[in-house]
Design an enzyme around this catalytic site. Structure first.
Site, short mmCIF file in Angstrom:
data_model
loop_
_atom_site.label_atom_id
_atom_site.label_comp_id
_atom_site.label_asym_id
_atom_site.label_seq_id
_atom_site.Cartn_x
_atom_site.Cartn_y
_atom_site.Cartn_z
CD GLU A 160 17.34 -15.04 10.84
OE1 GLU A 160 17.66 -14.80 9.67
OE2 GLU A 160 17.44 -16.18 11.35
CD GLU A 310 13.75 -18.79 11.26
OE1 GLU A 310 14.74 -19.14 10.57
OE2 GLU A 310 13.11 -17.75 11.04
C1 FCB Z 1 16.57 -17.83 8.39
C2 FCB Z 1 15.31 -17.13 7.93
C3 FCB Z 1 14.26 -18.06 7.40
C4 FCB Z 1 14.85 -19.16 6.57
C5 FCB Z 1 15.99 -19.84 7.29
C6 FCB Z 1 16.62 -20.97 6.53
O1 FCB Z 1 17.64 -16.95 8.39
O2 FCB Z 1 14.75 -16.38 8.98
O3 FCB Z 1 13.32 -17.28 6.69
O4 FCB Z 1 15.21 -18.67 5.34
O5 FCB Z 1 16.98 -18.89 7.58
#
Ligand code: FCB
Length: 396
Positions: A160, A310
Site C-alpha cells: 500500500e 487483504e
Molecule cells: C491495511 C494494512 C494492514 C492493516 C490493515 C487493517 O491498510 O496494510 O497492515 O493495518 O490495513
C-alpha cells in the site's frame, strides 16, 4: 446454489512483521516511543511462535499465507546483513512449505531500519538503491532451498504505497512525524507526498528488475495496492489518481496485482466519504462488500492475475466476520464470472495484531489474541472460513 471458485484458488490470511512479530527496532518503534503511541512491544510474539500460528493456518485448511520480512532485522546497519535473521525467515518458509502452504512474501510493509529513516526514508532517492540491494540479498537467499527446489514463488515488493504516503506526508500522522525527534509535528507537504510516491514507484520497478535478474525464472512479482470504490462526480479523477496512477506507472513491471480492499468512498458536492454507513466495523469503517466488485472490474484492464492480498474487518465480538467474508466473496465470485482473473484471497488478518497508530484494540483476527498469556483462540468465523476453503466455495 453453490458458488464455486476456480480450481487451484489460493485461500489464506495475511500478517505483517511489525504488527505480529514483537521485538522490532525500526522507525515505527521509535515513533511509538516518541509520540506516546501505544507500543508494538512484543506484539503477538509471532517471531517465536510462528510454528504454532502456521499450525493454526493449516488446521483451518489454508493453502497460502502472506507475511512480511522486516528490513530492520535483515540489515540493521547499512550494508551489514544479518544471516541469522535471514535463516529465521527461511525457517518460516520451510515450516509453511512443510504444511503445504504457499508463501506470499512482502518485502516492505511500512517499517524502515533506523539508518534508512535517518537518511530521509523514501524522500531520499538513495533509499531506492538500498531497498533494491536488500531485495537482491533476500531473493538470492530465499528463492530456493538447498535441494534447488522453489522456495518463494510470489513476492510483494511494497504494501500500500498510497496509504503510507498519504498518512505520512499528506496527513502527517505516521512516521516520520515525530514531535520529539523532528522538533515539532511533521509538516504536511503535498510536494513531499508526490516525491515519496514517485520514489516508491521507482523502488518497485528497480526491485522488480533485480528480483527477475536472479536465476529463478518463474518468480511472480507485484505490489499490494489499496484501491477504493469511488462514487460520484469526482469518481473518475479519484479513480485515476488513487487507484490507477501507481499501477499505470509500474505496468511494465508487474506479474500480478495484489488488491487490498477496505474502502468505499461516496462523493457528494465537494465532500468525500459521504457514505450511508449502514454497517460499520469496530473502528468505524463502513462495511461495503459490493465495492470489491467494482474495484476488481476496474483492474481487469491491466490483464494481470489478481490476488486479493487483504480484506478484513475489525470485529472483536465476531458478529460480522462470517457475513463480511461471505458477502465479499460473493462479489468476488461475480467479478470472476465477468472475466476478472482472481486467483486468491487473503483474509486480514490471521491474528489480532498491532494496528499501527490505533494500537492493539482493533481486532481483525480470525484468531483472537490474549495479549497477557499469548494464548491464541480460534474464532467461530474462522471455522466458517475454513469450510469455504475446504469446499472451494459455499452455498448461498
Ligand atoms: C491495511 C494494512 C494492514 C492493516 C490493515 C487493517 O491498510 O496494510 O497492515 O493495518 O490495513
Amino acid at each position: 446454489m453453490k458458488l464455486e471458485f476456480p480450481k487451484n484458488f489460493l485461500w489464506g490470511a495475511a500478517t505483517s512483521a511489525h504488527q505480529v512479530e514483537g521485538g522490532n527496532h525500526n522507525d515505527w518503534s521509535e515513533w511509538e516511543k516518541a509520540t506516546g503511541n501505544e507500543e508494538s512491544g512484543r506484539a503477538c510474539d509471532h517471531y517465536n511462535r510462528f510454528r504454532e500460528d502456521f499450525d493454526i493456518a493449516k488446521q483451518l485448511g489454508q493453502n497460502t499465507h502472506r507475511f512480511s520480512i522486516e528490513w530492520s532485522r535483515i540489515e540493521p546497519e547499512e550494508g551489514r546483513f544479518d544471516e541469522k535473521e535471514i535463516a529465521h525467515y527461511q525457517e518460516a518458509i520451510n515450516v509453511l512449505r512443510e504444511r503445504g502452504i504457499e508463501p506470499f512474501v512482502t518485502l516492505w510493509h511500512w517499517t524502515l531500519p533506523i539508518w534508512v529513516a535517518k537518511q530521509g526514508g523514501w524522500e531520499n532517492k538513495k533509499t531506492i538503491d538500498d531497498f533494491a540491494r536488500y531485495c537482491d540479498k533476500i531473493v538470492r537467499s530465499l528463492s530456493a532451498d538447498e535441494a534447488g527446489l522453489k522456495s518463494v514463488a510470489y513476492w510483494i515488493t511494497l504494501n500500500e504505497p498510497e496509504i503510507y504516503t498519504m498518512n505520512s506526508y499528506l496527513r502527517g500522522k505516521w512516521p516520520p512525524a515525530s514531535p520529539t525527534s523532528q522538533g515539532g509535528p511533521q509538516k504536511k507537504s503535498f510536494f513531499k507526498f508526490l516525491k515519496v510516491y514517485r520514489n516508491l514507484a521507482n523502488a518497485h520497478k528497480k526491485a522488480y528488475t533485480v528480483i527477475h535478474s536472479t536465476w529463478v525464472s518463474d518468480t511472480q512479482v507485484g505490489i499490494a495496492k489499496n484501491n477504493s470504490y469511488f462514487e460520484g462526480w469526482l469518481a473518475p479523477i479519484l479513480n485515476w489518481g488513487w487507484n490507477n496512477w501507481f499501477l499505470n506507472r509500474i505496468s511494465q513491471h508487474q506479474d500480478f496485482i495484489g488488491l487490498n480492499y477496505y474502502f468505499h468512498n461516496r462523493i457528494k458536492g465537494f465532500k468525500l466519504n459521504q457514505n450511508n454507513n449502514k454497517q460499520v466495523s469496530d473502528i468505524g469503517w463502513e462495511i461495503y462488500p459490493e465495492g470489491i466488485y467494482h474495484v476488481l472490474k476496474d483492474l481487469k484492464k491491466y490483464n494481470k492475475p489478481i490476488y486479493i492480498t487483504e480484506n478484513g474487518v475489525a470485529d472483536a465480538k465476531d458478529i460480522h466476520r462470517e457475513k463480511f467474508i461471505k458477502e465479499h466473496l460473493r462479489w468476488v465470485h461475480k467479478a470472476i464470472s465477468k472475466g476478472v482473473d482472481v486467483r486468491g484471497y487473503f483474509y486480514w488478518s490471521l491474528l489480532d495484531n498491532f494496528e499501527w497508530d490505533k494500537g492493539f484494540w482493533p481486532r481483525f483476527g480470525l484468531v483472537e489474541m490474549d495479549y497477557k498469556t499469548m494464548e491464541r483462540r480460534v474464532r467461530p468465523s474462522a471455522y466458517e472460513y475454513a469450510k469455504i476453503v475446504k469446499e472451494n466455495g459455499f452455498e448461498i
